[in-house]
Design a protein around this motif. Structure first.
Motif, PDB file in Angstrom:
ATOM      1  N   SER A  65     -36.018 -70.158   1.826  1.00  0.00           N
ATOM      2  CA  SER A  65     -36.130 -68.875   2.512  1.00  0.00           C
ATOM      3  C   SER A  65     -37.190 -67.972   1.896  1.00  0.00           C
ATOM      4  O   SER A  65     -37.733 -67.100   2.569  1.00  0.00           O
ATOM      5  N   GLY A  78     -33.454 -68.927   8.422  1.00  0.00           N
ATOM      6  CA  GLY A  78     -32.741 -67.666   8.460  1.00  0.00           C
ATOM      7  C   GLY A  78     -31.587 -67.560   7.486  1.00  0.00           C
ATOM      8  O   GLY A  78     -30.845 -66.576   7.511  1.00  0.00           O
ATOM      9  N   THR A  79     -31.417 -68.566   6.629  1.00  0.00           N
ATOM     10  CA  THR A  79     -30.345 -68.568   5.633  1.00  0.00           C
ATOM     11  C   THR A  79     -30.906 -69.046   4.296  1.00  0.00           C
ATOM     12  O   THR A  79     -32.063 -69.467   4.204  1.00  0.00           O
ATOM     13  N   ARG A  80     -30.073 -69.045   3.279  1.00  0.00           N
ATOM     14  CA  ARG A  80     -30.433 -69.634   1.985  1.00  0.00           C
ATOM     15  C   ARG A  80     -29.766 -71.002   1.815  1.00  0.00           C
ATOM     16  O   ARG A  80     -29.734 -71.542   0.721  1.00  0.00           O
ATOM     17  N   THR A  81     -29.261 -71.562   2.906  1.00  0.00           N
ATOM     18  CA  THR A  81     -28.559 -72.844   2.841  1.00  0.00           C
ATOM     19  C   THR A  81     -29.536 -73.999   2.995  1.00  0.00           C
ATOM     20  O   THR A  81     -30.383 -74.005   3.898  1.00  0.00           O
ATOM     21  N   ARG A  88     -24.642 -79.543  -0.466  1.00  0.00           N
ATOM     22  CA  ARG A  88     -25.121 -78.285   0.120  1.00  0.00           C
ATOM     23  C   ARG A  88     -25.403 -77.271  -0.985  1.00  0.00           C
ATOM     24  O   ARG A  88     -24.668 -77.172  -1.969  1.00  0.00           O
ATOM     25  N   ASP A 104     -26.110 -73.097  -1.215  1.00  0.00           N
ATOM     26  CA  ASP A 104     -26.102 -71.823  -0.497  1.00  0.00           C
ATOM     27  C   ASP A 104     -26.953 -70.770  -1.191  1.00  0.00           C
ATOM     28  O   ASP A 104     -26.906 -69.585  -0.836  1.00  0.00           O
ATOM     29  N   ASN A 105     -27.755 -71.207  -2.183  1.00  0.00           N
ATOM     30  CA  ASN A 105     -28.628 -70.277  -2.905  1.00  0.00           C
ATOM     31  C   ASN A 105     -30.029 -70.858  -3.078  1.00  0.00           C
ATOM     32  O   ASN A 105     -30.628 -70.779  -4.144  1.00  0.00           O
ATOM     33  N   ASP A 106     -30.562 -71.436  -2.001  1.00  0.00           N
ATOM     34  CA  ASP A 106     -31.946 -71.930  -1.968  1.00  0.00           C
ATOM     35  C   ASP A 106     -32.199 -73.077  -2.941  1.00  0.00           C
ATOM     36  O   ASP A 106     -33.319 -73.248  -3.434  1.00  0.00           O
ATOM     37  N   THR A 155     -23.698 -76.056  11.903  1.00  0.00           N
ATOM     38  CA  THR A 155     -24.031 -76.710  10.632  1.00  0.00           C
ATOM     39  C   THR A 155     -22.814 -77.006   9.758  1.00  0.00           C
ATOM     40  O   THR A 155     -22.976 -77.499   8.645  1.00  0.00           O
TER      41      THR A 155
END
Length: 384
Positions: free
Chosen positions: A62, A112-115, A134, A136-138, A198
């Protein structure tokens, strides 16, 4: 066909999976850059001559940083680039487990997310799995997400993550299991499973068998799939396969494409095409090989495919099931021409050495494409 070995993977269940803060760098990946506007005369120039880099798959975080992964055998290293692929640095690890062999790493960032999702093949205890993790923080840390296929003694692997225009996340992968379940033991097909959005179970599409050669007696050993969007729900899958009927007593690796009109739910056999098949060696009567393709849509225009081939080798072709580090390989490139059903002849990407594997393409900006080539552990000085 060689069973896309790459390095062999298996992460069994969450207890066997262990996130790790760091891994040893994977040496020997090179990054080349190519200007589509300059082709065919422009060719490819060097961005990075040697060092560590992702293998095959690149995505963008992102914050604009490029990120990808590479197997180290019993772990998966994360690689990142702050200069659009010109250089790479190790950025932690997805997994590490001495009892598991990992490979076929692919990543997909959700816009559009940090996933970011990371899928890979695992092997341990004589069984194969396709597993998804996965972040969730890039990509700074990773958690177990799901097991898509396995455990099974039939080969499953070489996953590719794809997000439809409607937001659904899909995963395509090699599956001897699906072929055997449908009465074709000894064959290997491409399977697809998907989610609504997702998250959740990979059951929104059932298990789809992507198109294969249905002529009586034809051998199907297809793998190493990549998928591109041609517009709306029209998709193209590009795969490594084999000649359905052998030349000179051997099935050579050949590259095929097939299309879907409904976002991957079904595949149109009438649009199955041969993307590239090398020439036949007059001495042995066997065809040379083209394998491990990677496809992208370039500049919202043609589909481009990078692949490995032994077509420039003197003498007989390599066996299509030979270990990758014993195969003679240059890297070539083809693209669609007047339609998505017609393909150009091959042009060279990298011919200076003959031990290469798994090229991966990424469009950094419109018509600005880089390819990362696995140098199989050796350093290269690439040409400009």
């Amino acid at each position: 066909m060689h069973r896309p070995l790459l390095t062999a993977v298996t992460l069994l269940t969450a207890p066997l999976f262990a996130c790790a803060p760091e891994e040893h760098p994977m040496e020997g990946a090179e990054t080349l850059v190519r200007s589509e506007a300059a082709l065919p005369s422009g060719g490819w120039g060097v961005l990075m001559a040697s060092g560590g880099a992702p293998i095959r798959s690149i995505t963008r975080r992102s914050d604009g940083i490029l990120i990808g992964g590479a197997s180290t055998g019993h772990g998966i290293t994360v690689w990142a680039s702050r200069d659009n692929g010109a250089s790479w640095y190790a950025h932690g690890s997805v997994a590490s487990n001495p009892n598991v062999e990992f490979g076929d790493v692919t990543m997909r960032a959700i816009p559009g997310t940090r996933t970011i999702f990371c899928a890979f093949r695992e092997f341990s205890g004589g069984q194969w799995r396709v597993t998804v993790t996965r972040s969730d923080n890039d990509g700074d840390s990773w958690v177990y997400d799901s097991t898509v296929a396995g455990p099974t003694t039939w080969f499953v692997g070489a996953p590719f993550l794809f997000q439809r225009a409607n937001g659904d996340l899909q995963i395509y992968y090699d599956s001897e299991l699906l072929a055997a379940q449908r009465g074709y033991s000894g064959h290997q097909w491409i399977a697809m499973q998907g989610r609504k959005g997702t998250t959740g179970a990979w059951t929104a599409y059932g298990t789809v068998a992507v198109s294969w050669d249905k002529r009586a007696g034809a051998l199907n050993r297809e793998g190493m799939v990549t998928v591109v969007q041609l517009g709306g729900d029209r998709l193209m899958a590009v795969v490594e396969g084999v000649e359905p009927f052998a030349t000179g007593g051997a099935h050579a690796n050949v590259i095929y494409a097939v299309q879907s009109w409904d976002g991957g739910k079904t595949w149109d056999d009438s649009l199955r095409r041969t993307v590239y098949q090398p020439r036949i060696d007059p001495g042995s009567g066997r065809r040379y090989n083209a394998y491990v393709p990677y496809a992208i849509r370039v500049g919202n225009g043609p589909v481009g495919v990078a692949f490995c081939t032994d077509e420039d080798k003197a003498g007989a072709p390599d066996a299509s099931n030979a270990p990758v580090d014993q195969r003679n390989c240059h890297v070539g490139y083809v693209s669609t021409t007047t339609s998505f059903e017609t393909w150009s002849g091959a042009s060279p990407v990298w011919t200076a050495t003959s031990r290469n594997y798994t090229p991966g393409l990424f469009e950094r900006a419109l018509n600005d494409v880089i390819v990362v080539i696995d140098g199989l552990g050796t350093n290269r000085v690439l040409r400009r």
